[in-house]
Scaffold this active site. Structure first.
Site, PDB file in Angstrom:
ATOM      1  N   TYR A   1       0.829  -1.214   0.000  1.00 20.49           N
ATOM      2  CA  TYR A   1       0.000   0.000   0.000  1.00 20.49           C
ATOM      3  C   TYR A   1       0.859   1.258   0.000  1.00 20.49           C
ATOM      4  O   TYR A   1       0.380   2.340   0.302  1.00 20.49           O
ATOM      5  CB  TYR A   1      -0.932  -0.001   1.228  1.00 20.49           C
ATOM      6  CG  TYR A   1      -2.085  -0.967   1.108  1.00 20.49           C
ATOM      7  CD1 TYR A   1      -1.863  -2.307   0.865  1.00 20.49           C
ATOM      8  CD2 TYR A   1      -3.398  -0.536   1.236  1.00 20.49           C
ATOM      9  CE1 TYR A   1      -2.911  -3.205   0.750  1.00 20.49           C
ATOM     10  CE2 TYR A   1      -4.463  -1.429   1.118  1.00 20.49           C
ATOM     11  CZ  TYR A   1      -4.200  -2.754   0.876  1.00 20.49           C
ATOM     12  OH  TYR A   1      -5.245  -3.632   0.769  1.00 20.49           O
TER      13      TYR A   1
ATOM     14  N   LYS B   1       4.521 -14.515   3.804  1.00 23.07           N
ATOM     15  CA  LYS B   1       4.790 -15.364   2.637  1.00 23.07           C
ATOM     16  C   LYS B   1       6.299 -15.295   2.378  1.00 23.07           C
ATOM     17  O   LYS B   1       6.764 -15.006   1.273  1.00 23.07           O
ATOM     18  CB  LYS B   1       3.965 -14.841   1.431  1.00 23.07           C
ATOM     19  CG  LYS B   1       3.983 -15.730   0.215  1.00 23.07           C
ATOM     20  CD  LYS B   1       3.016 -16.896   0.283  1.00 23.07           C
ATOM     21  CE  LYS B   1       3.222 -17.839  -0.884  1.00 23.07           C
ATOM     22  NZ  LYS B   1       2.386 -19.037  -0.836  1.00 23.07           N
TER      23      LYS B   1
ATOM     24  N   ASP C   1      -1.410 -18.330   2.675  1.00 21.21           N
ATOM     25  CA  ASP C   1      -2.391 -19.195   2.004  1.00 21.21           C
ATOM     26  C   ASP C   1      -2.903 -20.273   2.975  1.00 21.21           C
ATOM     27  O   ASP C   1      -4.099 -20.541   3.063  1.00 21.21           O
ATOM     28  CB  ASP C   1      -1.836 -19.805   0.695  1.00 21.21           C
ATOM     29  CG  ASP C   1      -0.370 -20.191   0.782  1.00 21.21           C
ATOM     30  OD1 ASP C   1       0.268 -19.896   1.813  1.00 21.21           O
ATOM     31  OD2 ASP C   1       0.152 -20.776  -0.178  1.00 21.21           O
TER      32      ASP C   1
ATOM     33  N   ASP D   1      -5.547  -6.708   5.337  1.00 22.92           N
ATOM     34  CA  ASP D   1      -6.785  -6.220   4.734  1.00 22.92           C
ATOM     35  C   ASP D   1      -7.658  -7.401   4.288  1.00 22.92           C
ATOM     36  O   ASP D   1      -8.849  -7.485   4.599  1.00 22.92           O
ATOM     37  CB  ASP D   1      -6.428  -5.333   3.528  1.00 22.92           C
ATOM     38  CG  ASP D   1      -7.597  -4.479   3.081  1.00 22.92           C
ATOM     39  OD1 ASP D   1      -8.608  -4.408   3.801  1.00 22.92           O
ATOM     40  OD2 ASP D   1      -7.506  -3.881   1.997  1.00 22.92           O
TER      41      ASP D   1
END
Ligand code: ATP
Length: 337
Positions: free
Chosen positions: A123, A170, A203, A227
Site C-alpha cells: 500500500y 509469505k 495461504d 486487509d
C-alpha cells in the site's frame, strides 16, 4: 469534555456514523463533535476531496470517528483512507473479530484480533507502468514499521493473557520483504517468552481460518494480507456489518469500521450500524472511558442476542434506525440497573 472529529463519509457512512454518535451520547459522555467531511460526495460539490478543515480538525483533536470514504476511481487520487493512515503514521490497524451470539454463523467461539501494519507494504502507492502491457507495484517493508505493529501485538497479548501470537507472511516466496517482517517477529518474541510465536504462511492461514478459526487469538501481519484476512474473518462472524477497527499511532487515533461505503445499500436505512458503533466503543476505551465502552458493547450484544432488531445482513428486517434505537434503549436499561 472531549473534542472529537466526526467524519460522516460516503455511501452508508452518514447513516451509520449518525447512529454511532447517538449511541455515544446515550452513554452520557460529554462530547463536542467537530463534524467535517471528505470523500466522493464532498468532491462532487466542491472539487476538493479532503478539505483543509478535515486535516485541521484531526490535528487539533487527535481523535476521530470516521465513516467509510470513497475515492473516485480514475480521479487520479490515491485512497484517502490509506493517505490519512500514512500521513499521521497511524501504524496499528487493530480489528477485533468476535462471535456475537444470535448471529447466523457456523462458528461459535471466535475471539481473535488482527494487528495489520498500516503504513507500507504493497500500500506504499509506488506503482509504475512500463508499457501498455506491463505494470509494477513496489512492496516496501521496513524494520521500523514492522517492529511498531509487532510490538503492539505482543504487548496486547501480554496484557490480555493471550498465549499465542500468529505472524502471517509469505517469506518462502518474498524472502526479503516478508522475510524481514518475520525476522522482526522472531526478534520481538524473544522479549515475550511466555507467548508462543506461531508462524503461518498466508495461504495456509486462509484455509486454517475457514476450517478452525477459534484456534487463533492474536494475528499480526503486513498491510495487504491484513486487509484481506479482515474481510475473511468478518465473513466468519456474520459479515462486514459487525467488525470494528482502529487506526492508532503515537498520539493520534482514527476509529472506523472495516467495511467500505456499501453503495449498493446506501440511503435505504438498511445498513447495519454495529461495526461503527463497536468502533466508537473502541474509541471510548482508548480515551480511558472503559465503563461507557463496555456499556455500548453489552447493549449491542444483548440487542443482537434477543434477535428482535436484526438488519437484513443478519437475516432480519430491522432498519438502521430500529437497531440504533433498540441499543439506545438497552443502554438506558443497563445504566439504571
Ligand atoms: P471498500 O473497497 O471501500 O473497502 P468494498 O467494495 O470492499 O468497499 P463494502 O462497501 O465494504 O465493499 O461492501 C461489501 C458488501 O458488504 C456489500 O454488499 C455491502 O452492502 C455489504 N456491507 C458492507 N457494510 C455493511 C453494513 N454496515 N451493513 C450491511 N451490509 C454491509
Amino acid at each position: 469534555m472531549y473534542n472529537i472529529t466526526l467524519i460522516p463519509g460516503d455511501g452508508i457512512g452518514p447513516e451509520v456514523v449518525s447512529a454511532a454518535k447517538k449511541i455515544v451520547e446515550a452513554t452520557g459522555l460529554n462530547v463536542n463533535w467537530d463534524i467535517v467531511n471528505a470523500g466522493a460526495d464532498v468532491y462532487k460539490k466542491t472539487g476538493v476531496l479532503v478539505p483543509d478543515e478535515v486535516y485541521e480538525s484531526i490535528e487539533k483533536n487527535k481523535i476521530a470517528l470516521k465513516g467509510p470514504i470513497t475515492t473516485p476511481i480514475g480521479s487520479g487520487f490515491r485512497s484517502i483512507n490509506v493517505m490519512l493512515r500514512k500521513k499521521y503514521n497511524l501504524f496499528s490497524n487493530i480489528r477485533p473479530v468476535k462471535t456475537i451470539p444470535g448471529t447466523d454463523s457456523p462458528f461459535k467461539n471466535i475471539d481473535l484480533i488482527i494487528f495489520r501494519e498500516n503504513t507500507e507494504g504493497l500500500y506504499s502507492g509506488i506503482e509504475k507502468k512500463h508499457s501498455e502491457n506491463v505494470a509494477e507495484a513496489t512492496k516496501i517493508v521496513t524494520s521500523a514499521a514492522s517492529l511498531n505493529i509487532i510490538n503492539e501485538a505482543f504487548a496486547y497479548a501480554r496484557k490480555n493473557n493471550k498465549k499465542k501470537v500468529t505472524v502471517v507472511h509469505k517469506a518462502n516466496i518474498m524472502k526479503l520483504t516478508d522475510g524481514l517482517f518475520l525476522d522482526c517477529a522472531r526478534e520481538v518474541s524473544k522479549n515475550y517468552p511466555e507467548i508462543l510465536l506461531d508462524e503461518v504462511i498466508v495461504d495456509n492461514m486462509c484455509m486454517q481460518l475457514v476450517m478452525n478459526p477459534s484456534q487463533f487469538e492474536v494475528i499480526v501481519t503486513t498491510n495487504l494480507y491484513g486487509d484481506i484476512l479482515s474481510d475473511l474473518c468478518a465473513g466468519l462472524v456474520g459479515g462486514l456489518g459487525l467488525v470494528p477497527g482502529a487506526n492508532i499511532g503515537e498520539n493520534m487515533a482514527i476509529f472506523e469500521a472495516v467495511h467500505g461505503s456499501a453503495p449498493d445499500i446506501a440511503g435505504k436505512n438498511v445498513a447495519n450500524p454495529t461495526a461503527i458503533i463497536l468502533s466508537a466503543a473502541m474509541m471510548l476505551n482508548y480515551l480511558g472511558e472503559k465503563e461507557k465502552s463496555n456499556l455500548i458493547i453489552d447493549a449491542v450484544i444483548e440487542v443482537i442476542g434477543e434477535g428482535k432488531f436484526l438488519t437484513k445482513d443478519l437475516g432480519g428486517i430491522a432498519h438502521t434506525a430500529d437497531i440504533t434505537n433498540a441499543i439506545i434503549g438497552k443502554i438506558q436499561t443497563l445504566k439504571n440497573l
